[in-house]
Design an enzyme around this catalytic site. Structure first.
Site, PDB file in Angstrom:
ATOM      1  N   LYS A 111      14.017 -24.493  17.043  1.00  0.00           N
ATOM      2  CA  LYS A 111      12.988 -24.744  16.027  1.00  0.00           C
ATOM      3  C   LYS A 111      11.601 -24.644  16.641  1.00  0.00           C
ATOM      4  O   LYS A 111      10.698 -24.068  16.057  1.00  0.00           O
ATOM      5  CB  LYS A 111      13.176 -26.134  15.414  1.00  0.00           C
ATOM      6  N   LYS A 193      25.099 -18.456  10.890  1.00  0.00           N
ATOM      7  CA  LYS A 193      26.009 -19.486  10.396  1.00  0.00           C
ATOM      8  C   LYS A 193      25.845 -19.665   8.886  1.00  0.00           C
ATOM      9  O   LYS A 193      24.718 -19.578   8.391  1.00  0.00           O
ATOM     10  CB  LYS A 193      25.660 -20.795  11.108  1.00  0.00           C
ATOM     11  N   LYS A 196      23.324 -24.402   4.556  1.00  0.00           N
ATOM     12  CA  LYS A 196      22.638 -24.782   3.320  1.00  0.00           C
ATOM     13  C   LYS A 196      21.151 -24.457   3.387  1.00  0.00           C
ATOM     14  O   LYS A 196      20.477 -24.432   2.380  1.00  0.00           O
ATOM     15  CB  LYS A 196      22.846 -26.267   3.043  1.00  0.00           C
TER      16      LYS A 196
HETATM   17  P1  AMP Z   1      25.416 -29.739   8.877  1.00  0.00           P
HETATM   18  O1  AMP Z   1      25.666 -29.350   7.474  1.00  0.00           O
HETATM   19  O2  AMP Z   1      24.795 -28.633   9.673  1.00  0.00           O
HETATM   20  O3  AMP Z   1      24.733 -31.044   9.024  1.00  0.00           O
HETATM   21  O4  AMP Z   1      26.858 -29.932   9.533  1.00  0.00           O
HETATM   22  C1  AMP Z   1      27.762 -30.941   9.152  1.00  0.00           C
HETATM   23  C2  AMP Z   1      29.092 -30.675   9.807  1.00  0.00           C
HETATM   24  O5  AMP Z   1      29.672 -29.478   9.285  1.00  0.00           O
HETATM   25  C3  AMP Z   1      28.992 -30.458  11.316  1.00  0.00           C
HETATM   26  O6  AMP Z   1      30.144 -30.937  11.958  1.00  0.00           O
HETATM   27  C4  AMP Z   1      28.860 -28.960  11.413  1.00  0.00           C
HETATM   28  O7  AMP Z   1      29.204 -28.467  12.648  1.00  0.00           O
HETATM   29  C5  AMP Z   1      29.818 -28.507  10.307  1.00  0.00           C
HETATM   30  N1  AMP Z   1      29.375 -27.199   9.802  1.00  0.00           N
HETATM   31  C6  AMP Z   1      28.226 -26.916   9.151  1.00  0.00           C
HETATM   32  N2  AMP Z   1      28.143 -25.610   8.852  1.00  0.00           N
HETATM   33  C7  AMP Z   1      29.270 -25.039   9.327  1.00  0.00           C
HETATM   34  C8  AMP Z   1      29.795 -23.700   9.352  1.00  0.00           C
HETATM   35  N3  AMP Z   1      29.130 -22.672   8.814  1.00  0.00           N
HETATM   36  N4  AMP Z   1      30.991 -23.488   9.929  1.00  0.00           N
HETATM   37  C9  AMP Z   1      31.680 -24.506  10.465  1.00  0.00           C
HETATM   38  N5  AMP Z   1      31.258 -25.776  10.487  1.00  0.00           N
HETATM   39  C10 AMP Z   1      30.071 -26.056   9.933  1.00  0.00           C
END
Ligand code: AMP
Ligand code: TRP
Length: 329
Positions: A111, A193, A196
């Protein structure tokens, strides 16, 4: 029984990536571990959130956790701010973390390098709060996606440092990364990735998306011009991602899916993936609506917070005594 802990930071709506990389695994783990799962609302505000949106996202996250099969009788489910010990131990952890360690955290570094403006101190120190989240509960395992592994490793270092300085206090946790589906990629740009925070939402499937849109997104997923169904992550990342999604949701080996579709066009495979994803999401969405309508969320969180505090608060007391902060006898 070994203890497992994880948190989700719902700064937006939960995605299929969250489901495959995190939520779905928690549900499976509840049979074999003592599961503690919380909504990391303090982590959400490291960047500004519209208050009404934040509240809705937090509620939806709880409802989706439950809809995906997390059982409040077997697992402890709570909101981070309902257990005050998190913020307090978070500060103590920040006082035991070196700037060099935080500077090395790739999430922060990326970032900063992108020249993002208005980065907050909270964002910088958030790995310290995350360490507190984990250490308060003496968690043995922390199931996370690939991107969070570094934060769990920092947590291990902080736990060991504290134990060396003040005597055995914390269990040193281990990160647990699922083999398949650890990193689901964007459907519109498979080099990124699925997230959101994506600008256009063509590449990201949200768990509450209309199923017609879900199908559309999968059918228009970016693939390649090679035209052969095989596993070549480097040259066919989009195709690989679709097979990985199907594999994660069906528990079939990726190789077996490739065999099933060998010699066929991408279109057929996409229909197959869309069917699997929509079938799974339909079940989740149905339960989600039942949970929202039943108005049981507040009670579940209240009970969860009580159970979590019963573990976390005595731990914080022990820590404060060891450091010499307490003057009680
Ligand atoms: P976040 O939404 O980035 O806060 O992630 C919440 C949880 O979901 C964490 O354990 C992330 O590693 C997992 N996660 C988020 N996006 C992905 C993705 N595209 N593929 C796999 N795991 C994800
Ligand atoms: N930082 C995690 C994320 O962005 C969320 C999180 C906060 C977490 N505290 C945690 C995950 C403790 C596991 C354990 O996804």
């Amino acid at each position: 029984m070994k203890r497992m802990l994880s948190g989700i930071k719902p700064t937006g709506q939960l995605t299929l990536g969250n489901y495959i990389g995190a939520l779905r695994n928690f549900v499976n783990y509840q049979d074999d571990y003592e599961m503690i799962v919380f909504i990391a609302n303090l982590h959400c505000i490291t960047e500004y959130q519209d208050p009404a949106d934040l509240k809705k996202n937090l509620t939806d996250a709880v409802a989706l956790y439950l809809a995906c099969g997390l059982d409040p009788k077997r697992s402890v489910i709570f909101l981070q701010t309902d257990v005050h010990s998190h913020a307090e131990l978070g500060y103590i952890m920040a006082c035991n973390t070196y700037l060099g360690e935080l500077n090395r955290m790739t999430q922060f570094k990326d970032k900063a390098q992108k020249g993002e403006k208005n980065m907050t101190a909270g964002l910088y120190t958030y790995p310290c709060l995350m360490a507190a989240d984990i250490l308060l509960y003496d968690a043995n395992y922390v199931p996370v996606g690939e991107d969070q592994k570094q934060h769990v490793e920092l947590t291990r270092d902080l736990a060991q440092r504290f134990n060396n300085k003040y005597g055995e206090t914390f269990v040193v946790p281990e990160p647990l990364i699922a083999k398949v589906g650890a990193r689901i990629m964007s459907l519109s740009d498979p080099s990124k990735k699925m997230s959101k925070s994506e600008e256009t939402n063509k590449g990201c499937i949200y768990l509450l998306d209309d199923l017609k849109d879900v199908r559309k997104k999968i059918m228009s997923a970016v693939t390649d011009s090679i035209g052969i169904i095989q596993l070549d992550k480097e040259n066919q990342p989009g195709l690989y991602n679709l097979i990985e999604i199907a594999s994660a949701l069906t528990n079939k080996a990726m190789e077996d899916i490739v065999k099933e579709f060998e010699g066929q066009g991408y279109g057929k495979l996409k229909v197959y993936v869309a069917d699997i994803v929509c079938e799974e999401m339909e079940k989740i969405q149905k339960r989600y609506h039942e949970i929202i309508d039943s108005r049981q969320i507040e009670n579940i969180l209240k009970e969860g917070a009580q159970r979590a505090s019963a573990i976390a608060d005595p731990k914080l007391e022990t820590v404060k005594k060891k450091i010499g902060l307490e003057i009680k006898y």
